[in-house]
Design a protein around this motif. Structure first.
Motif, short mmCIF file in Angstrom:
data_model
loop_
_atom_site.label_atom_id
_atom_site.label_comp_id
_atom_site.label_asym_id
_atom_site.label_seq_id
_atom_site.Cartn_x
_atom_site.Cartn_y
_atom_site.Cartn_z
N GLY A 40 66.51 33.13 49.18
CA GLY A 40 66.93 34.43 48.66
C GLY A 40 66.09 34.87 47.49
O GLY A 40 66.56 35.54 46.57
N CYS A 41 64.80 34.50 47.52
CA CYS A 41 63.87 34.73 46.41
C CYS A 41 63.03 35.97 46.70
O CYS A 41 62.39 36.06 47.74
CB CYS A 41 62.97 33.49 46.25
N GLY A 42 63.00 36.91 45.77
CA GLY A 42 62.33 38.17 46.03
C GLY A 42 60.86 38.23 45.70
O GLY A 42 60.19 39.21 46.05
N LEU A 43 60.31 37.20 45.03
CA LEU A 43 58.91 37.23 44.60
C LEU A 43 58.19 35.96 45.05
O LEU A 43 58.66 34.84 44.83
CB LEU A 43 58.82 37.34 43.07
N LEU A 44 57.02 36.17 45.65
CA LEU A 44 56.14 35.07 46.03
C LEU A 44 54.81 35.25 45.32
O LEU A 44 54.09 36.22 45.56
CB LEU A 44 55.93 35.05 47.55
N HIS A 45 54.49 34.31 44.44
CA HIS A 45 53.22 34.34 43.72
C HIS A 45 52.14 33.72 44.60
O HIS A 45 52.16 32.52 44.88
CB HIS A 45 53.36 33.56 42.40
N VAL A 46 51.20 34.54 45.04
CA VAL A 46 50.06 34.06 45.80
C VAL A 46 48.99 33.64 44.79
O VAL A 46 48.35 34.49 44.16
CB VAL A 46 49.53 35.13 46.77
N VAL A 47 48.82 32.34 44.64
CA VAL A 47 47.98 31.81 43.56
C VAL A 47 46.50 31.97 43.91
O VAL A 47 46.06 31.62 45.01
CB VAL A 47 48.32 30.33 43.29
N GLY A 48 45.73 32.50 42.96
CA GLY A 48 44.37 32.94 43.24
C GLY A 48 43.37 31.85 43.52
O GLY A 48 42.63 31.89 44.50
N GLY A 49 43.31 30.85 42.65
CA GLY A 49 42.37 29.75 42.85
C GLY A 49 41.16 29.82 41.94
O GLY A 49 40.89 30.82 41.26
N ILE A 50 40.42 28.73 41.94
CA ILE A 50 39.21 28.57 41.14
C ILE A 50 37.98 28.81 42.02
O ILE A 50 37.93 28.33 43.16
CB ILE A 50 39.16 27.15 40.54
N VAL A 51 37.02 29.54 41.51
CA VAL A 51 35.78 29.79 42.25
C VAL A 51 35.10 28.44 42.51
O VAL A 51 34.79 27.71 41.56
CB VAL A 51 34.85 30.72 41.47
N PRO A 52 34.88 28.07 43.77
CA PRO A 52 34.32 26.74 44.06
C PRO A 52 32.88 26.60 43.57
O PRO A 52 32.12 27.58 43.50
CB PRO A 52 34.37 26.67 45.60
N ALA A 53 32.50 25.39 43.27
CA ALA A 53 31.11 25.10 42.91
C ALA A 53 30.19 25.50 44.05
O ALA A 53 30.47 25.24 45.22
CB ALA A 53 30.95 23.62 42.59
N GLY A 54 29.09 26.17 43.71
CA GLY A 54 28.13 26.59 44.71
C GLY A 54 28.46 27.89 45.41
O GLY A 54 27.71 28.33 46.29
N VAL A 55 29.59 28.52 45.04
CA VAL A 55 30.00 29.80 45.62
C VAL A 55 29.91 30.86 44.54
O VAL A 55 30.39 30.66 43.41
CB VAL A 55 31.43 29.72 46.19
N SER A 56 29.30 31.99 44.84
CA SER A 56 29.19 33.05 43.84
C SER A 56 30.57 33.65 43.57
O SER A 56 31.44 33.67 44.45
CB SER A 56 28.24 34.15 44.32
N ARG A 57 30.74 34.13 42.35
CA ARG A 57 32.01 34.78 42.01
C ARG A 57 32.26 35.98 42.90
O ARG A 57 33.40 36.23 43.31
CB ARG A 57 32.01 35.18 40.52
N ASP A 58 31.22 36.73 43.22
CA ASP A 58 31.39 37.91 44.08
C ASP A 58 31.93 37.53 45.45
O ASP A 58 32.82 38.19 46.00
CB ASP A 58 30.07 38.67 44.23
N ARG A 59 31.38 36.45 46.01
CA ARG A 59 31.84 36.02 47.34
C ARG A 59 33.29 35.53 47.27
O ARG A 59 34.11 35.86 48.14
CB ARG A 59 30.93 34.92 47.87
N ALA A 60 33.61 34.76 46.25
CA ALA A 60 34.98 34.26 46.11
C ALA A 60 35.96 35.41 45.88
O ALA A 60 37.06 35.42 46.46
CB ALA A 60 35.05 33.26 44.95
N PHE A 61 35.55 36.38 45.10
CA PHE A 61 36.43 37.51 44.82
C PHE A 61 36.65 38.34 46.09
O PHE A 61 37.78 38.80 46.36
CB PHE A 61 35.87 38.38 43.70
N ALA A 62 35.61 38.53 46.88
CA ALA A 62 35.76 39.27 48.14
C ALA A 62 36.74 38.56 49.07
O ALA A 62 37.56 39.21 49.73
CB ALA A 62 34.40 39.44 48.81
N ARG A 63 36.64 37.23 49.14
CA ARG A 63 37.58 36.47 49.97
C ARG A 63 39.01 36.64 49.43
O ARG A 63 39.96 36.78 50.19
CB ARG A 63 37.15 35.00 50.01
N TYR A 64 39.13 36.61 48.12
CA TYR A 64 40.45 36.77 47.49
C TYR A 64 41.06 38.12 47.84
O TYR A 64 42.23 38.20 48.27
CB TYR A 64 40.30 36.64 45.97
N VAL A 65 40.31 39.19 47.71
CA VAL A 65 40.82 40.53 48.00
C VAL A 65 41.25 40.62 49.46
O VAL A 65 42.32 41.17 49.78
CB VAL A 65 39.76 41.59 47.66
#
Length: 265
Positions: A101-126
């Motif tokens: 009966g919980c109304g909020l689910l926090h989808v946890v973002g994560g840490i940008v993996p080593a060797g992956v650009s921030r732009d690529r990780a952010f695009a996957r996140y979005v």
């Protein structure tokens, strides 16, 4: 009359007790809501019974995360190559949220993996958040996003509250909102009142702890009277999660709540 609805975070509070005993302890201390990140080690039915027996509302849970020390310890949403695992985690989170009966689910973002650009990780996140929003549509459960500070969580994918709010806005209207934690905000950005005001229309849940020690309000540098005055003035009527490490025994340190009750609507 104050607007505050306090939720005890059972990962952080009442840790002097076994987890199963924390529900009754929270209720005895005057809490009417609880939150904790990971319900997945228990059945939803068993947790729901504890909530009902204690007269508590489950406010918030997180999507599943990896074990401490693993690349997914702070979430999967930004990690390329784990789309199936991410989606399975969202499905499991929605299943548990429904069962509790919980109304909020926090989808946890994560840490940008080593060797992956921030732009690529952010695009996957979005892209992943957009999918989670669509999956949550019609369930009555809202997805919330949180920017975490880079001192405690180096490399976290979200870099600011306003970036988190922009992702929420792009992903959906009522399905996605912002989980704003004043502790994380103080460390990474500061200017709590003005930052809160800029994103307040997207905020669906608040959490607090003082900084720098992450203890109860009044033990650090945050000016809580001004912060909570701004929250009250904004018309916020949601829950406020108490996600801090008590200096001593949990119940003995709850006097700060009475002190902030002077902040009224």
């Amino acid at each position: 009359m104050t607007p505050w609805r306090w939720a005890a975070n059972l990962k952080w509070l009442f840790t002097e007790l076994e987890f199963e005993a924390r529900f009754d302890a929270a209720a005895a201390a005057g809490f009417t809501g609880v939150e904790f990140p990971s319900p997945y080690g228990h059945t939803a039915a068993a947790l729901r019974k504890r909530l009902c027996d204690a007269g508590l509302t489950q406010v918030l849970i997180n999507t599943p995360m990896g074990e401490p020390g693993t690349p997914t310890r702070s979430g999967l949403a930004c990690v390329p190559g784990l789309r199936s695992e991410f989606r399975a985690g969202v499905e499991r989170g929605l299943e548990y949220a429904t069962g509790l009966g919980c109304g909020l689910l926090h989808v946890v973002g994560g840490i940008v993996p080593a060797g992956v650009s921030r732009d690529r990780a952010f695009a996957r996140y979005v892209a992943n958040i957009a999918w989670a929003a669509e999956r949550a549509r019609g369930t009555g459960i809202r997805i919330v996003l949180e920017a975490q500070n880079k001192r405690d969580c180096p490399g976290f994918v979200l870099e600011s509250q306003e970036q988190a709010a922009a992702v929420a806005e792009a992903a959906g209207d009522e399905e996605v909102g912002l989980l704003l934690d004043f502790y994380h905000l103080q460390i990474d950005e500061g200017d709590l009142v003005n930052t809160y005001r800029r994103v307040q229309d997207r905020v669906r849940h608040l959490q607090l702890a003082d900084s720098p020690g992450r203890h109860e309000p009044g033990t650090g540098e945050i000016g809580w009277h001004a912060v909570l005055r701004a929250v009250a003035d904004s018309g916020y009527r949601g829950w406020i999660g108490c996600e801090y490490a008590p200096v001593g025994e949990t119940a003995a340190g709850l006097g700060w709540m009475r002190r902030v009750e002077e902040v009224t609507v």
